[in-house]
Design a protein around this motif. Sequence first.
Motif, PDB file in Angstrom:
ATOM      1  N   GLY A 285       0.810  -1.213   0.000  1.00  0.00           N
ATOM      2  CA  GLY A 285       0.000   0.000   0.000  1.00  0.00           C
ATOM      3  C   GLY A 285       0.843   1.261   0.000  1.00  0.00           C
ATOM      4  O   GLY A 285       0.431   2.296  -0.558  1.00  0.00           O
ATOM      5  N   VAL A 286       2.020   1.198   0.625  1.00  0.00           N
ATOM      6  CA  VAL A 286       2.923   2.352   0.653  1.00  0.00           C
ATOM      7  C   VAL A 286       3.430   2.655  -0.756  1.00  0.00           C
ATOM      8  O   VAL A 286       3.509   3.817  -1.171  1.00  0.00           O
ATOM      9  N   TRP A 287       3.753   1.612  -1.497  1.00  0.00           N
ATOM     10  CA  TRP A 287       4.250   1.804  -2.859  1.00  0.00           C
ATOM     11  C   TRP A 287       3.146   2.331  -3.768  1.00  0.00           C
ATOM     12  O   TRP A 287       3.382   3.191  -4.617  1.00  0.00           O
ATOM     13  N   ILE A 288       1.925   1.830  -3.584  1.00  0.00           N
ATOM     14  CA  ILE A 288       0.788   2.336  -4.357  1.00  0.00           C
ATOM     15  C   ILE A 288       0.564   3.812  -4.045  1.00  0.00           C
ATOM     16  O   ILE A 288       0.290   4.631  -4.937  1.00  0.00           O
ATOM     17  N   ALA A 289       0.698   4.179  -2.762  1.00  0.00           N
ATOM     18  CA  ALA A 289       0.531   5.575  -2.366  1.00  0.00           C
ATOM     19  C   ALA A 289       1.590   6.465  -3.017  1.00  0.00           C
ATOM     20  O   ALA A 289       1.309   7.595  -3.424  1.00  0.00           O
ATOM     21  N   ALA A 290       2.814   5.951  -3.120  1.00  0.00           N
ATOM     22  CA  ALA A 290       3.896   6.721  -3.736  1.00  0.00           C
ATOM     23  C   ALA A 290       3.613   6.961  -5.214  1.00  0.00           C
ATOM     24  O   ALA A 290       3.764   8.084  -5.716  1.00  0.00           O
ATOM     25  N   TYR A 291       3.199   5.913  -5.903  1.00  0.00           N
ATOM     26  CA  TYR A 291       2.879   6.067  -7.321  1.00  0.00           C
ATOM     27  C   TYR A 291       1.681   6.998  -7.506  1.00  0.00           C
ATOM     28  O   TYR A 291       1.648   7.810  -8.433  1.00  0.00           O
ATOM     29  N   GLY A 292       0.693   6.876  -6.628  1.00  0.00           N
ATOM     30  CA  GLY A 292      -0.472   7.743  -6.723  1.00  0.00           C
ATOM     31  C   GLY A 292      -0.108   9.198  -6.552  1.00  0.00           C
ATOM     32  O   GLY A 292      -0.590  10.066  -7.288  1.00  0.00           O
ATOM     33  N   GLN A 293       0.759   9.494  -5.577  1.00  0.00           N
ATOM     34  CA  GLN A 293       1.169  10.880  -5.337  1.00  0.00           C
ATOM     35  C   GLN A 293       1.911  11.454  -6.546  1.00  0.00           C
ATOM     36  O   GLN A 293       1.626  12.560  -6.996  1.00  0.00           O
ATOM     37  N   ILE A 294       2.866  10.693  -7.070  1.00  0.00           N
ATOM     38  CA  ILE A 294       3.632  11.154  -8.223  1.00  0.00           C
ATOM     39  C   ILE A 294       2.728  11.357  -9.431  1.00  0.00           C
ATOM     40  O   ILE A 294       2.807  12.356 -10.147  1.00  0.00           O
ATOM     41  N   PHE A 295       1.850  10.390  -9.621  1.00  0.00           N
ATOM     42  CA  PHE A 295       0.997  10.408 -10.804  1.00  0.00           C
ATOM     43  C   PHE A 295       0.105  11.646 -10.834  1.00  0.00           C
ATOM     44  O   PHE A 295       0.027  12.358 -11.834  1.00  0.00           O
ATOM     45  N   PHE A 296      -0.575  11.927  -9.705  1.00  0.00           N
ATOM     46  CA  PHE A 296      -1.486  13.065  -9.672  1.00  0.00           C
ATOM     47  C   PHE A 296      -0.735  14.392  -9.618  1.00  0.00           C
ATOM     48  O   PHE A 296      -1.194  15.398 -10.143  1.00  0.00           O
ATOM     49  N   SER A 297       0.429  14.384  -8.977  1.00  0.00           N
ATOM     50  CA  SER A 297       1.170  15.621  -8.787  1.00  0.00           C
ATOM     51  C   SER A 297       1.725  16.181 -10.091  1.00  0.00           C
ATOM     52  O   SER A 297       1.764  17.397 -10.292  1.00  0.00           O
ATOM     53  N   LEU A 298       2.144  15.299 -10.999  1.00  0.00           N
ATOM     54  CA  LEU A 298       2.831  15.742 -12.211  1.00  0.00           C
ATOM     55  C   LEU A 298       1.880  16.145 -13.345  1.00  0.00           C
ATOM     56  O   LEU A 298       2.337  16.530 -14.417  1.00  0.00           O
TER      57      LEU A 298
ATOM     58  N   VAL B  48      -7.074   7.964 -13.563  1.00  0.00           N
ATOM     59  CA  VAL B  48      -6.391   6.666 -13.455  1.00  0.00           C
ATOM     60  C   VAL B  48      -6.818   5.735 -14.588  1.00  0.00           C
ATOM     61  O   VAL B  48      -5.984   5.096 -15.244  1.00  0.00           O
ATOM     62  N   ALA B  49      -8.124   5.642 -14.826  1.00  0.00           N
ATOM     63  CA  ALA B  49      -8.614   4.755 -15.878  1.00  0.00           C
ATOM     64  C   ALA B  49      -8.145   5.218 -17.259  1.00  0.00           C
ATOM     65  O   ALA B  49      -7.724   4.396 -18.092  1.00  0.00           O
ATOM     66  N   ALA B  50      -8.214   6.511 -17.524  1.00  0.00           N
ATOM     67  CA  ALA B  50      -7.780   7.025 -18.824  1.00  0.00           C
ATOM     68  C   ALA B  50      -6.294   6.762 -19.048  1.00  0.00           C
ATOM     69  O   ALA B  50      -5.869   6.415 -20.165  1.00  0.00           O
ATOM     70  N   ALA B  51      -5.500   6.916 -18.005  1.00  0.00           N
ATOM     71  CA  ALA B  51      -4.060   6.670 -18.124  1.00  0.00           C
ATOM     72  C   ALA B  51      -3.778   5.198 -18.399  1.00  0.00           C
ATOM     73  O   ALA B  51      -2.936   4.852 -19.240  1.00  0.00           O
ATOM     74  N   ALA B  52      -4.482   4.317 -17.692  1.00  0.00           N
ATOM     75  CA  ALA B  52      -4.296   2.879 -17.903  1.00  0.00           C
ATOM     76  C   ALA B  52      -4.668   2.497 -19.334  1.00  0.00           C
ATOM     77  O   ALA B  52      -3.933   1.770 -20.017  1.00  0.00           O
ATOM     78  N   VAL B  53      -5.814   2.990 -19.797  1.00  0.00           N
ATOM     79  CA  VAL B  53      -6.275   2.666 -21.152  1.00  0.00           C
ATOM     80  C   VAL B  53      -5.298   3.201 -22.202  1.00  0.00           C
ATOM     81  O   VAL B  53      -4.933   2.487 -23.152  1.00  0.00           O
TER      82      VAL B  53
ATOM     83  N   ILE C 237       5.155  -1.263 -16.086  1.00  0.00           N
ATOM     84  CA  ILE C 237       5.026  -0.764 -14.718  1.00  0.00           C
ATOM     85  C   ILE C 237       3.805   0.138 -14.568  1.00  0.00           C
ATOM     86  O   ILE C 237       2.984  -0.050 -13.658  1.00  0.00           O
ATOM     87  N   ALA C 238       3.663   1.114 -15.457  1.00  0.00           N
ATOM     88  CA  ALA C 238       2.551   2.072 -15.333  1.00  0.00           C
ATOM     89  C   ALA C 238       1.184   1.387 -15.420  1.00  0.00           C
ATOM     90  O   ALA C 238       0.328   1.602 -14.551  1.00  0.00           O
ATOM     91  N   PRO C 239       0.915   0.541 -16.431  1.00  0.00           N
ATOM     92  CA  PRO C 239      -0.399  -0.113 -16.480  1.00  0.00           C
ATOM     93  C   PRO C 239      -0.680  -1.001 -15.279  1.00  0.00           C
ATOM     94  O   PRO C 239      -1.818  -1.046 -14.789  1.00  0.00           O
ATOM     95  N   VAL C 240       0.342  -1.701 -14.787  1.00  0.00           N
ATOM     96  CA  VAL C 240       0.149  -2.575 -13.622  1.00  0.00           C
ATOM     97  C   VAL C 240      -0.202  -1.755 -12.389  1.00  0.00           C
ATOM     98  O   VAL C 240      -1.162  -2.053 -11.664  1.00  0.00           O
ATOM     99  N   VAL C 241       0.577  -0.715 -12.130  1.00  0.00           N
ATOM    100  CA  VAL C 241       0.327   0.123 -10.954  1.00  0.00           C
ATOM    101  C   VAL C 241      -1.041   0.795 -11.049  1.00  0.00           C
ATOM    102  O   VAL C 241      -1.805   0.834 -10.074  1.00  0.00           O
ATOM    103  N   LEU C 242      -1.374   1.315 -12.220  1.00  0.00           N
ATOM    104  CA  LEU C 242      -2.668   1.970 -12.410  1.00  0.00           C
ATOM    105  C   LEU C 242      -3.815   0.984 -12.241  1.00  0.00           C
ATOM    106  O   LEU C 242      -4.843   1.299 -11.624  1.00  0.00           O
ATOM    107  N   GLY C 243      -3.644  -0.225 -12.779  1.00  0.00           N
ATOM    108  CA  GLY C 243      -4.683  -1.249 -12.657  1.00  0.00           C
ATOM    109  C   GLY C 243      -4.891  -1.681 -11.216  1.00  0.00           C
ATOM    110  O   GLY C 243      -6.037  -1.826 -10.754  1.00  0.00           O
ATOM    111  N   VAL C 244      -3.794  -1.870 -10.495  1.00  0.00           N
ATOM    112  CA  VAL C 244      -3.895  -2.265  -9.083  1.00  0.00           C
ATOM    113  C   VAL C 244      -4.560  -1.155  -8.274  1.00  0.00           C
ATOM    114  O   VAL C 244      -5.427  -1.418  -7.429  1.00  0.00           O
ATOM    115  N   SER C 245      -4.153   0.091  -8.530  1.00  0.00           N
ATOM    116  CA  SER C 245      -4.733   1.227  -7.809  1.00  0.00           C
ATOM    117  C   SER C 245      -6.235   1.314  -8.054  1.00  0.00           C
ATOM    118  O   SER C 245      -7.018   1.527  -7.125  1.00  0.00           O
ATOM    119  N   LEU C 246      -6.638   1.129  -9.295  1.00  0.00           N
ATOM    120  CA  LEU C 246      -8.056   1.194  -9.651  1.00  0.00           C
ATOM    121  C   LEU C 246      -8.834   0.071  -8.974  1.00  0.00           C
ATOM    122  O   LEU C 246      -9.932   0.279  -8.446  1.00  0.00           O
TER     123      LEU C 246
END
Length: 544
Positions: free
Chosen positions: A233-246, A407-412, A450-459
């Motif tokens: 969950g910590v790693w998912i949180a890190a990716y989520g923060q970076i993803f939304f922040s940028l 998140v969904a648009a990025a994964a797709v 990496i990006a699709p996996v992380v986005l899919g797991v987060s979703l």
Amino acid sequence: MSAPSSSPAATGAKADRGAFSGRTAFIFAAIGSAVGLGNIWRFPAVAYENGGGAFILPYLVALLTAGIPLLFLDYAIGHRWRGSAPAAWRRFRRWTEFIGWWQVLIALIIALYYALILAWATNYTIFSFDQRWGDDAAGFFGEYTQALGGQDATISFDVVPAVLISLIAVWAAIIVVMALGVQRGIAASSVIFIPLLVIMFVILVVRSLFLPGAIDGLDAFFKPHWGALLDPGVWIAAYGQIFFSLSVAFGIMLTYASYLKKKTDLTGSGLVVGFANSGFEILCGIGVFSALGFMAQAQGVAIDEVVTAGVGLAFIAFPTIISEAPAGALIGVLFFGSLVLAGFTSLVSIVEVIIAAIQDKFGLARIPSTLWVCIPLAVVSTALFSTTMGLPLLDVMDKWVNEYGIVAAAAVSTIIVTYVLRGLPTLRDHLNHRGSFKIGLVWFACVGVIAPVVLGVSLTLSTLELLRAEGTYEDYPGWFVLVFGWLMAIGLVVVAIGLSLIPWPAGSNMHKNDSDGDPIAPEVEAGLGLVPSPEASTPHELRS
């Protein structure tokens, strides 16, 4: 779409889209988009709750393996196909145009409620001078917004005059900046506001560091809890923060890149933007936790009892700190002024995604396209969010547009580009042609795996959390969550597909030369080897 001829008859007149004067202007604008409210009020709490100092490791990993690679992807698509999100995706491959409209609609929803936060911050900057909230910041915020919500609340849309006035002022400022255009409006405001934001926040940090208890706050923020690194969950949180922040994957960076000159170092610019954004987030963590350390000591409680994020941090915790701290008015003006500057440059970039799409679709000049977009946005935004339902609407729409929009648009989009269009080699070559930082197989892995996996797991995790929760999200009425949450998110996809099926008018920018007066994505860039014909405007393997 068949590649249009480069003849004047086919390409039409020069498209009046505007352009950045150079790389520096673009970098300031891109940093202005990336550095927003999330840097100031989200990152410190996320870091604290996910391992403190140890969180920096997954945070940096996420930045390098997802944030910057996806930033490069946006730059490549926007710069190569020289258009707004719908136009660029359509030129990439005809049927992918819906992704661009999906991103435009996401930006539209965010713009509606983002203006509300900016309006609050503007008013609280003024309130800081006399600390108008008194001794009860939470109570004052409730009275100020007159927010309603929860299962037992009566849903009403009564206008809150103080919020209405500030919202009108925010949209008036946005209209002026957007009407001035890419260079004189977007870039010029960013060149002024971003350095001013950094100066203000540095002063705030220095002042906060000298507050009693500041060291305890910094110790809580930076103290590493290494065991947290074993928690997925910590790693998912890190990716989520970076993803939304940028600000990646919802059209902003793609649109901004389309305004760059042909011979621009895209990867070098992306590294500057990515690390500047993260550097500011660390600065925010220092300033916020220094202040929270003071608050905890003043109230005689533990740090974890005062740590909060989002609206609670900005409009309840910080006003409390301001009331108790020496020179509190200065801290208040600096903090809320920083929110205004960061929020304004981000809102400008969000609205630009919509304006660029309308401008390209109908071939409009800058001022008409600005008015056609901003006036309806301002009317709807003020009508909905200046009411007693403003805060609940913001809460629900933000949750769903983030989780099931961005998140969904990025994964797709990453899956389609990588595995359906097989377009990464073309985009890599475009990035490397002028880029000072060369990319290759590692970038392929980051974007395609990496990006699709992380986005899919987060979703998936977000969906399971909502489904397993007792009652509805934040105990709002079921119909409210259904309409402004689930149906809104699904509606964005449906409407995007519908918009992609509408033919482009003859006067659109689709077949016009770009802002430099050149054909779109000309293959005269020697060395790419994508298409032997210099007249082709679209890579052969990507035409439809």
